[in-house]
Design a protein around this motif. Structure first.
Motif, mmCIF file in Angstrom:
data_model
loop_
_atom_site.group_PDB
_atom_site.id
_atom_site.type_symbol
_atom_site.label_atom_id
_atom_site.label_comp_id
_atom_site.label_asym_id
_atom_site.label_seq_id
_atom_site.Cartn_x
_atom_site.Cartn_y
_atom_site.Cartn_z
ATOM 1 N N VAL A 18 21.419 2.361 -23.162
ATOM 2 C CA VAL A 18 20.898 2.257 -21.802
ATOM 3 C C VAL A 18 21.249 0.874 -21.258
ATOM 4 C CG1 VAL A 18 18.805 2.134 -20.398
ATOM 5 C CG2 VAL A 18 19.028 3.903 -22.157
ATOM 6 N N LEU A 19 21.899 0.825 -20.120
ATOM 7 C CA LEU A 19 22.216 -0.447 -19.474
ATOM 8 C C LEU A 19 21.120 -0.773 -18.469
ATOM 9 C CD1 LEU A 19 26.057 -0.145 -18.774
ATOM 10 C CD2 LEU A 19 24.859 -0.910 -20.837
ATOM 11 N N ALA A 20 20.532 -1.957 -18.616
ATOM 12 C CA ALA A 20 19.444 -2.372 -17.725
ATOM 13 C C ALA A 20 19.526 -3.867 -17.505
ATOM 14 C CB ALA A 20 18.088 -2.002 -18.319
ATOM 15 N N GLY A 21 19.140 -4.294 -16.312
ATOM 16 C CA GLY A 21 19.157 -5.722 -16.013
ATOM 17 C C GLY A 21 20.172 -6.029 -14.938
ATOM 18 N N SER A 63 15.320 -2.801 -12.625
ATOM 19 C CA SER A 63 16.241 -2.198 -13.581
ATOM 20 C C SER A 63 15.743 -2.363 -15.012
ATOM 21 C CB SER A 63 17.632 -2.817 -13.434
ATOM 22 O OG SER A 63 18.502 -2.353 -14.435
ATOM 23 N N LEU A 64 15.247 -3.549 -15.357
ATOM 24 C CA LEU A 64 14.732 -3.772 -16.713
ATOM 25 C C LEU A 64 13.548 -2.852 -17.007
ATOM 26 C CD1 LEU A 64 14.919 -7.678 -16.867
ATOM 27 C CD2 LEU A 64 16.290 -6.070 -18.208
ATOM 28 N N ARG A 65 12.669 -2.705 -16.026
ATOM 29 C CA ARG A 65 11.515 -1.828 -16.220
ATOM 30 C C ARG A 65 11.955 -0.377 -16.351
ATOM 31 N NH1 ARG A 65 7.875 -3.786 -11.280
ATOM 32 N NH2 ARG A 65 6.635 -1.950 -11.836
ATOM 33 N N SER A 66 12.936 0.028 -15.532
ATOM 34 C CA SER A 66 13.453 1.394 -15.631
ATOM 35 C C SER A 66 14.066 1.636 -17.004
ATOM 36 C CB SER A 66 14.505 1.641 -14.542
ATOM 37 O OG SER A 66 13.929 1.680 -13.259
ATOM 38 N N SER A 71 19.458 2.324 -27.691
ATOM 39 C CA SER A 71 19.328 0.877 -27.586
ATOM 40 C C SER A 71 19.460 0.495 -26.119
ATOM 41 C CB SER A 71 20.387 0.164 -28.426
ATOM 42 O OG SER A 71 21.684 0.480 -27.980
ATOM 43 N N VAL A 72 18.978 -0.692 -25.794
ATOM 44 C CA VAL A 72 19.025 -1.192 -24.415
ATOM 45 C C VAL A 72 19.869 -2.460 -24.403
ATOM 46 C CG1 VAL A 72 17.671 -1.992 -22.435
ATOM 47 C CG2 VAL A 72 16.731 -0.253 -23.971
ATOM 48 N N HIS A 73 20.778 -2.546 -23.435
ATOM 49 C CA HIS A 73 21.652 -3.714 -23.352
ATOM 50 C C HIS A 73 21.719 -4.205 -21.915
ATOM 51 C CE1 HIS A 73 24.805 -6.517 -24.384
ATOM 52 N NE2 HIS A 73 24.914 -6.014 -25.603
ATOM 53 N N ASP A 74 21.676 -5.510 -21.751
ATOM 54 C CA ASP A 74 21.836 -6.121 -20.443
ATOM 55 C C ASP A 74 23.316 -6.101 -20.066
ATOM 56 O OD1 ASP A 74 19.873 -8.830 -19.114
ATOM 57 O OD2 ASP A 74 21.403 -7.664 -18.098
ATOM 58 N N VAL A 75 23.604 -6.375 -18.801
ATOM 59 C CA VAL A 75 24.989 -6.487 -18.349
ATOM 60 C C VAL A 75 25.361 -7.958 -18.361
ATOM 61 C CG1 VAL A 75 26.595 -6.020 -16.461
ATOM 62 C CG2 VAL A 75 24.767 -4.408 -16.974
ATOM 63 N N PRO A 94 23.768 4.138 -17.408
ATOM 64 C CA PRO A 94 23.566 2.972 -16.547
ATOM 65 C C PRO A 94 22.285 3.131 -15.714
ATOM 66 C CG PRO A 94 25.743 3.972 -16.223
ATOM 67 C CD PRO A 94 24.885 4.963 -16.951
ATOM 68 N N LEU A 95 21.327 2.278 -15.976
ATOM 69 C CA LEU A 95 20.092 2.252 -15.182
ATOM 70 C C LEU A 95 20.039 0.926 -14.433
ATOM 71 C CD1 LEU A 95 17.515 4.013 -17.497
ATOM 72 C CD2 LEU A 95 17.965 4.559 -15.106
#
Length: 323
Positions: free
Chosen positions: A19-22, A31-34, A50-54, A72-73
């Motif tokens: 999941v891309l967030a941030g 975006s981070l909360r989503s 897993s969650v990863h920032d851009v 992509p979130l």
């Protein structure tokens, strides 16, 4: 900053999803909360997530891990304008959601409104104005022409962006200059449209093994403008999910959302914002290719109102994207 976590107890053979967030847009916090909320739901559904920032680590991480799917979130620029999706395609990875070209079309409010209007959907009359035009022609004359053409009330908003950032409802001509400055702080081009009075609704669309369908509409009632604070801080806004609509009205707004989704070439999920005017006619406002997924967001509310279990629904979207 990179956040990554997986669940060791994930069943063997479960899809691996990143999941891309941030990101670095004005909507980073949303975006981070989503991302956190969706990741929690996917884990509950047995997905290895897993969650990863851009950031600078993203491309090496994706190239090394080669996940089955990227979700992509990301809200705002790069997340919704198609550019990050272009990069995912360059890496040869699959992803959930709309492709880059259609994302660019939906990201531009004037282009999206023009295309859905050509397809027969009603949308408030509007004009698009770049900041340079005000300098060249004189702001006073442009504002006079706007008031002469549209009258009041007006809605002034950036031509790109979400979360109601830079959006102002103008009921008094004296408020118009400040509204312009507010919109230009989020972009070089603004959209001015006739403000339609009526009920504010959001209709989400999902596309999975059961086909393309609209979720129940969510009705939004605020004690003021439905701005960023009203959207993401509980208390200022009351939601009716499902919306207080007759069967005919519910069918009409659902048809608009599905039509917009298909007309703009969207994929897997979207959310259409509209106004049901005093005559009971839906008026298309804009569409979102990456709807918010926070605890106060409209897409999860609609899914729950439709009887969906969020983990199962999100897993269904993942499996559809993988198929």
């Amino acid at each position: 900053m990179t956040a990554a976590s997986t669940v060791p107890s994930t069943p063997r053979g479960a899809p691996r999803v990143v999941v891309l967030a941030g990101g670095m847009s004005h909507e980073r916090d949303v975006s981070l909360r989503s991302g956190r909320r969706v990741a929690e739901s996917l884990r509950d559904a047995g997905v290895d997530v897993s969650v990863h920032d851009v950031d600078a680590d993203l491309m090496p991480a994706l190239s090394e891990s080669r996940p089955d799917l990227v979700w992509p979130l990301l809200h705002g620029a790069s997340g919704e304008d198609g550019s990050v999706r272009d990069v995912i395609e360059l890496l040869g990875l699959r992803y959930l959601g709309t492709g880059p070209r259609a994302s660019r079309v939906a990201w531009s409010k004037p282009i999206a409104k023009s295309l859905v209007a050509r397809a027969g959907l009603a949308t408030p009359d509007f004009v698009t104005l770049p900041q340079s035009l005000f300098r060249e022609l004189g702001a006073g004359r442009v504002l006079e022409a706007l008031l002469s053409r549209f009258g009041l009330p007006l809605v002034v908003k950036p031509s790109h962006g979400g979360s109601a950032l830079g959006v102002t409802l103008v009921r008094d001509a004296a408020e118009l200059p400040r509204a312009m400055v507010n919109a230009f702080s989020y972009g070089d081009t603004l959209l001015v449209e006739h403000a339609v009075e009526g009920r504010e609704l959001a209709v989400s669309v999902v596309e999975d093994a059961d086909g393309i369908r609209a979720l129940p509409a969510v009705e939004i009632v605020t004690d003021g403008p439905y701005d960023y604070d009203a959207r993401y801080n509980p208390g200022r806004t009351e939601y009716f999910s499902p919306a207080r609509l007759s069967t005919a009205e519910a069918d009409a707004v659902a048809a608009v959302a599905v039509s917009a989704h298909q007309t703009l070439g969207l994929r897997h999920l979207s959310r259409t914002d509209l106004i049901l005017d005093s005559a009971g006619a839906p008026q298309f406002l804009e569409v979102n290719v990456a709807p918010g997924m926070t605890e106060t967001s409209l897409f999860p509310q609609a899914a729950i109102a439709g009887g969906h279990d969020l983990p199962k629904l999100y897993r269904s979207l993942v499996l559809t994207a993988l198929a």
